[in-house]
Write a protein that holds these residues in place. Sequence first.
Motif, PDB file in Angstrom:
ATOM      1  N   ASP A   1       8.233   3.516   6.937  1.00  0.00           N
ATOM      2  CA  ASP A   1       7.490   2.355   7.413  1.00  0.00           C
ATOM      3  C   ASP A   1       7.123   2.550   8.891  1.00  0.00           C
ATOM      4  O   ASP A   1       7.948   2.947   9.702  1.00  0.00           O
ATOM      5  CB  ASP A   1       8.355   1.099   7.250  1.00  0.00           C
ATOM      6  CG  ASP A   1       7.522  -0.171   7.234  1.00  0.00           C
ATOM      7  OD1 ASP A   1       6.282  -0.066   7.163  1.00  0.00           O
ATOM      8  OD2 ASP A   1       8.116  -1.261   7.292  1.00  0.00           O
ATOM      9  N   GLY A   2       5.869   2.303   9.229  1.00  0.00           N
ATOM     10  CA  GLY A   2       5.426   2.464  10.603  1.00  0.00           C
ATOM     11  C   GLY A   2       5.006   3.868  10.979  1.00  0.00           C
ATOM     12  O   GLY A   2       4.646   4.129  12.127  1.00  0.00           O
ATOM     13  N   SER A   3       5.033   4.794  10.026  1.00  0.00           N
ATOM     14  CA  SER A   3       4.647   6.168  10.307  1.00  0.00           C
ATOM     15  C   SER A   3       3.163   6.251  10.669  1.00  0.00           C
ATOM     16  O   SER A   3       2.332   5.542  10.113  1.00  0.00           O
ATOM     17  CB  SER A   3       4.919   7.052   9.085  1.00  0.00           C
ATOM     18  OG  SER A   3       4.355   8.329   9.249  1.00  0.00           O
ATOM     19  N   ASP A   4       2.841   7.141  11.606  1.00  0.00           N
ATOM     20  CA  ASP A   4       1.446   7.354  11.997  1.00  0.00           C
ATOM     21  C   ASP A   4       0.721   8.297  11.039  1.00  0.00           C
ATOM     22  O   ASP A   4      -0.501   8.386  11.076  1.00  0.00           O
ATOM     23  CB  ASP A   4       1.376   7.945  13.414  1.00  0.00           C
ATOM     24  CG  ASP A   4       1.869   6.959  14.466  1.00  0.00           C
ATOM     25  OD1 ASP A   4       1.748   5.742  14.228  1.00  0.00           O
ATOM     26  OD2 ASP A   4       2.381   7.420  15.502  1.00  0.00           O
ATOM     27  N   GLY A   5       1.470   9.026  10.212  1.00  0.00           N
ATOM     28  CA  GLY A   5       0.863  10.013   9.334  1.00  0.00           C
ATOM     29  C   GLY A   5       0.329   9.408   8.053  1.00  0.00           C
ATOM     30  O   GLY A   5       0.633   8.261   7.699  1.00  0.00           O
ATOM     31  N   ASP A   6      -0.492  10.176   7.359  1.00  0.00           N
ATOM     32  CA  ASP A   6      -0.939   9.803   6.025  1.00  0.00           C
ATOM     33  C   ASP A   6      -1.017  11.070   5.186  1.00  0.00           C
ATOM     34  O   ASP A   6      -0.611  12.152   5.633  1.00  0.00           O
ATOM     35  CB  ASP A   6      -2.278   9.054   6.057  1.00  0.00           C
ATOM     36  CG  ASP A   6      -3.450   9.936   6.474  1.00  0.00           C
ATOM     37  OD1 ASP A   6      -3.237  11.129   6.808  1.00  0.00           O
ATOM     38  OD2 ASP A   6      -4.588   9.442   6.465  1.00  0.00           O
TER      39      ASP A   6
ATOM     40  N   THR B   1      -2.785  14.109   6.955  1.00  0.00           N
ATOM     41  CA  THR B   1      -2.087  14.705   8.093  1.00  0.00           C
ATOM     42  C   THR B   1      -0.789  15.379   7.665  1.00  0.00           C
ATOM     43  O   THR B   1      -0.410  16.416   8.217  1.00  0.00           O
ATOM     44  CB  THR B   1      -1.803  13.659   9.180  1.00  0.00           C
ATOM     45  OG1 THR B   1      -0.985  12.607   8.632  1.00  0.00           O
ATOM     46  CG2 THR B   1      -3.101  13.053   9.710  1.00  0.00           C
TER      47      THR B   1
ATOM     48  N   TRP C   1      -2.151   5.549  -1.401  1.00  0.00           N
ATOM     49  CA  TRP C   1      -3.085   6.040  -0.371  1.00  0.00           C
ATOM     50  C   TRP C   1      -4.471   6.243  -0.964  1.00  0.00           C
ATOM     51  O   TRP C   1      -5.477   5.838  -0.376  1.00  0.00           O
ATOM     52  CB  TRP C   1      -2.554   7.355   0.211  1.00  0.00           C
ATOM     53  CG  TRP C   1      -3.497   7.972   1.196  1.00  0.00           C
ATOM     54  CD1 TRP C   1      -3.634   7.657   2.521  1.00  0.00           C
ATOM     55  CD2 TRP C   1      -4.448   9.007   0.937  1.00  0.00           C
ATOM     56  NE1 TRP C   1      -4.617   8.420   3.100  1.00  0.00           N
ATOM     57  CE2 TRP C   1      -5.136   9.264   2.154  1.00  0.00           C
ATOM     58  CE3 TRP C   1      -4.791   9.740  -0.200  1.00  0.00           C
ATOM     59  CZ2 TRP C   1      -6.138  10.230   2.254  1.00  0.00           C
ATOM     60  CZ3 TRP C   1      -5.793  10.701  -0.104  1.00  0.00           C
ATOM     61  CH2 TRP C   1      -6.456  10.934   1.119  1.00  0.00           C
TER      62      TRP C   1
END
Length: 317
Positions: free
Chosen positions: A293-298, A301, A51
């Motif tokens: 995989d495909g998570s909206d978080g980072d 967040t 990230w």
Amino acid sequence: MPRYRDPRRALPAAALALAGLAAGLTGCADAGADVPPGKTVVVASFYPVAWLAEQVGGGDVFVRTLTEPGAEPHDLELTARQVANVADADYAVHVRGVQPAVDDAVRLHAKGRSLDAASVVRRLPPPEETESEEEAHDGVRHEEADYDPHIWLDPSRMAAIATALGDRLAAADPARAPGYRHRAGAVAARLTALDREFRDGLASCKRREIVTAHGAFGYLADRYGLRQIPVAGVDPASEPSPKRMAGLTRRVASIGATTIFTETLVSPKVARSLAREAGVRTAVLDPVEGIEDGSDGDYMTIMAENLRTLRPALECS
């Protein structure tokens, strides 16, 4: 001192060297075939540093993450292709002590073009080893980690790593140095703001102890004046002995804890069992070691959600 590094999870140095050679003979170009033209290739060991590499590198880099989404990073073993990816990368970023196989691959194939993120921040001693982990070693003394590697759980340390990574990428890719440094400054500022939110949000709390699934939160506790009580120690897969579970149940009662914190990527079975015995609830405190995989978080967040989870559990005002 805790023996963080498990030799069963690392490829021997000779095997790594042979794997890298074999990959080179069978097509290093293949390993970079998906890289868009003109991109600087950065290999990152697992999610938190991947990230950070994406934030600092922006559109100038192509980031390969060695740990698959949703996988527990401590269990990583490298394939020959992944070793080749380390060897072929323009730069590598890792945290020494989390993934022995990655540490070995970087040492053998990317030593002069890599950043050990832990080398640029103040480090803490290793988390305490639990009784069950001591027994698991069967009296054999393995190579030891000399610090707690979970540095990414302190946003202020992540800000320092962002700055260092910006400088390293600028030196490795001088033509695009201003962009790296600008983005590093921007993400460091965001992380500093997140650090301020944690300091303010945890400044006044009824309790300061956090009972966690494993010893991953030492840096968060150190930064914000908390005390970590881990159910498992350095190894998230270890199971406490009945004696330790009984002691933890008494400890939960003595400190007045209302919550046992489970985590993502690791089974919550043991932590939930402790919560049942102690008569308290559970909540997820994410060690940000990986995302599905495909998570909206980072990273940002997830850490903000961790703060929202901690405040009611500790009765913060």
